[in-house]
Design a protein around this motif. Structure first.
Motif, PDB file in Angstrom:
ATOM      1  N   SER A  15       0.846  -1.189   0.000  1.00  0.00           N
ATOM      2  CA  SER A  15       0.000   0.000   0.000  1.00  0.00           C
ATOM      3  C   SER A  15       0.882   1.241   0.000  1.00  0.00           C
ATOM      4  CB  SER A  15      -0.906   0.009   1.236  1.00  0.00           C
ATOM      5  OG  SER A  15      -0.152   0.361   2.387  1.00  0.00           O
ATOM      6  N   ILE A  16       0.302   2.349  -0.378  1.00  0.00           N
ATOM      7  CA  ILE A  16       1.059   3.594  -0.383  1.00  0.00           C
ATOM      8  C   ILE A  16       1.497   3.969   1.022  1.00  0.00           C
ATOM      9  CG2 ILE A  16      -1.004   5.026  -0.192  1.00  0.00           C
ATOM     10  CD1 ILE A  16       2.263   5.792  -2.170  1.00  0.00           C
ATOM     11  N   LEU A  17       0.780   3.470   2.034  1.00  0.00           N
ATOM     12  CA  LEU A  17       1.170   3.761   3.399  1.00  0.00           C
ATOM     13  C   LEU A  17       2.518   3.149   3.756  1.00  0.00           C
ATOM     14  CD1 LEU A  17      -1.953   3.732   5.737  1.00  0.00           C
ATOM     15  CD2 LEU A  17      -0.065   5.351   5.783  1.00  0.00           C
ATOM     16  N   GLU A  18       2.905   2.062   3.105  1.00  0.00           N
ATOM     17  CA  GLU A  18       4.217   1.475   3.369  1.00  0.00           C
ATOM     18  C   GLU A  18       5.318   2.452   2.979  1.00  0.00           C
ATOM     19  OE1 GLU A  18       4.696  -2.737   2.352  1.00  0.00           O
ATOM     20  OE2 GLU A  18       2.512  -2.834   2.121  1.00  0.00           O
ATOM     21  N   LEU A  19       5.099   3.168   1.882  1.00  0.00           N
ATOM     22  CA  LEU A  19       6.052   4.193   1.467  1.00  0.00           C
ATOM     23  C   LEU A  19       6.016   5.387   2.424  1.00  0.00           C
ATOM     24  CD1 LEU A  19       8.060   5.499  -0.492  1.00  0.00           C
ATOM     25  CD2 LEU A  19       6.094   6.237  -1.869  1.00  0.00           C
TER      26      LEU A  19
END
Length: 438
Positions: A94-98
């Motif tokens: 997910s973009i949250l990992e970035l």
């Protein structure tokens, strides 16, 4: 008061029938609390919790030091709710990992890369595996004065509870005392060229002696082993960037967790790019199975971590923890002195991470006097296996705590005068969490 917690007592009995030990963490077992005074919690808000019997407590050491912003922190909960509505786990990152990785590495700028997981044991074990792969060595050195690094065999096998572990896993684990550079140098002499990594908490109840961490860094560079700082506790309590930022010594790998999620399950392994890339796809050498967990990057937990780091930066939370702890420490010491037990009830550690020692008439650590002290605190509305603070504590909470300590110290003095704390323990004494027999 014959049975102050009847509903909690009944729930504890049911828990023991269904859950080994009656809880999911050894430090939460009811043998860590006075007999009949192990509350079962129904809810928490800020620095307060309520039990099944309707009692409200000022709470310390919240979530085993993980809840530094207080329970149900609004900004954290808002972020988690928003993310849960968008899904929590997918077939791709997910973009949250970035976002979480960028935020973490901005918070801990001494580290180059990070990988998230759910608990401290997994990331410390991953650090060991990575160090062994990078060095081609097997031996792991852990600090004997620091109580816990992992549930896995390589560490549990050298504790007081080795039952069920494989000797093949912990035969390559050696220990060293904290603060003694000469002892580490001697260990290296005995095992020349064999040490893969050395793991320690950079500080706990003791500050590192001058030059100690710097000396470990020099030994690691000279000998070629990987220096690992376990910052589960020191991270976000010494500073948001951990003890390494406070003391100015950068390890090769560092592990974080606890306060990172304010009670949500998230941990991190961070380190130098040259090491961390061994677990990726950009290094030509043999790959390391570093961390691969189904739930390691659940989006709601990462969302919590991002907000925690934002709040720390915006509100100076680490500085608040030190200030609150300093006010509490002053009050506790004054109360102990007024009751004539200053030599028996002692505070240890950094203001943001206070623990207490309970000593008998000879000045020796005493589980019975600890039981007496804990019992009096609980009966006066303070749940404090330690005095580790959260930023949610108010001045009123501190005053209430100091009043409870004053009352507890008065009983402590009476027990010392009689020469026997047992009339005030309410039953069996509390016990060490790690011991071979129940």
């Amino acid at each position: 008061m014959d049975d102050p917690l009847p509903r909690s007592r009944a729930a504890n009995e049911r828990l023991h029938a269904l859950v080994p030990g009656g809880a999911h963490t050894h430090a939460k077992y009811d043998d860590q609390f006075p007999e009949g005074l192990a509350p079962v919690i129904t809810r928490g808000l800020g620095a307060h919790v309520w039990d099944l019997d309707g009692h409200e407590y000022v709470e310390y050491g919240s979530g085993l030091r993980s809840v530094t912003l207080g329970h149900a922190h609004p900004a954290v909960l808002d972020a988690v709710r928003r993310q849960l509505e968008a899904g929590s786990n997918f077939v791709r990152p997910s973009i949250l990992e970035l976002e979480a990785a960028e935020r973490f590495l901005a918070t801990v700028p001494s580290m180059d890369m990070v990988k998230f997981a759910k608990n401290g044991s997994d990331v410390t074990t991953a650090a060991v595996r990575l160090a062994r792969a990078a060095t081609g060595r097997r031996l792991v050195a852990v600090c004997a004065d620091h109580p816990f690094f992992s549930t896995h065999d390589w560490f549990i096998g050298v504790t007081a509870m080795p039952a069920g572990t494989s000797a093949g896993e912990w035969a390559d684990t050696v220990t060293f005392p904290y603060g003694d550079l000469d002892a580490v140098a001697e260990l290296l002499d005995r095992h020349r060229g064999e040490l893969a990594c050395l793991m320690l908490e950079p500080a706990t109840v003791r500050e590192p002696p001058p030059g100690y961490l710097e000396g470990l860094r020099e030994l690691a560079d000279r000998d070629g082993f990987v220096l690992v700082f376990d910052e589960m506790i020191t991270g976000f309590r010494w500073s948001a960037a951990g003890a390494q930022a406070v003391y100015g010594v950068t390890p090769d790998l560092a592990t974080f967790g606890k306060a990172l999620g304010n009670g949500f399950a998230v941990s991190a392994l961070a380190g130098r790019r040259s090491l961390m890339e061994r677990g990726g796809l950009c290094d030509p050498r043999e790959r390391v199975f570093l961390l691969s967990t189904t739930h390691g990057a659940e989006t709601h937990a990462l969302a919590a971590a991002v907000v925690v780091m934002d709040v720390y930066a915006a509100e100076g939370i680490a500085e608040q923890l030190h200030a609150i702890g300093a006010r509490l420490a002053a009050g506790v010491r004054e109360a102990a002195a007024a009751a004539g037990v200053a030599d028996h009830v002692r505070l240890l550690g950094r203001d943001s991470n206070l623990v207490f020692a309970t000593l008998d008439s000879r000045g020796e650590p005493s589980q019975e006097y600890r039981t007496l002290f804990l019992r009096q605190l609980i009966l006066h509305g303070v749940l404090a296996p330690s005095f580790v603070v959260s930023s949610a504590l108010s001045e009123v909470d501190i005053e209430r705590t100091v009043d409870a300590v004053s009352r507890a110290c008065a009983v402590y003095r009476e027990a010392l005068d009689v020469g026997d704390p047992r009339p005030w323990t309410g039953g069996r004494p509390v016990k060490p969490a790690l011991r071979p027999f129940a």
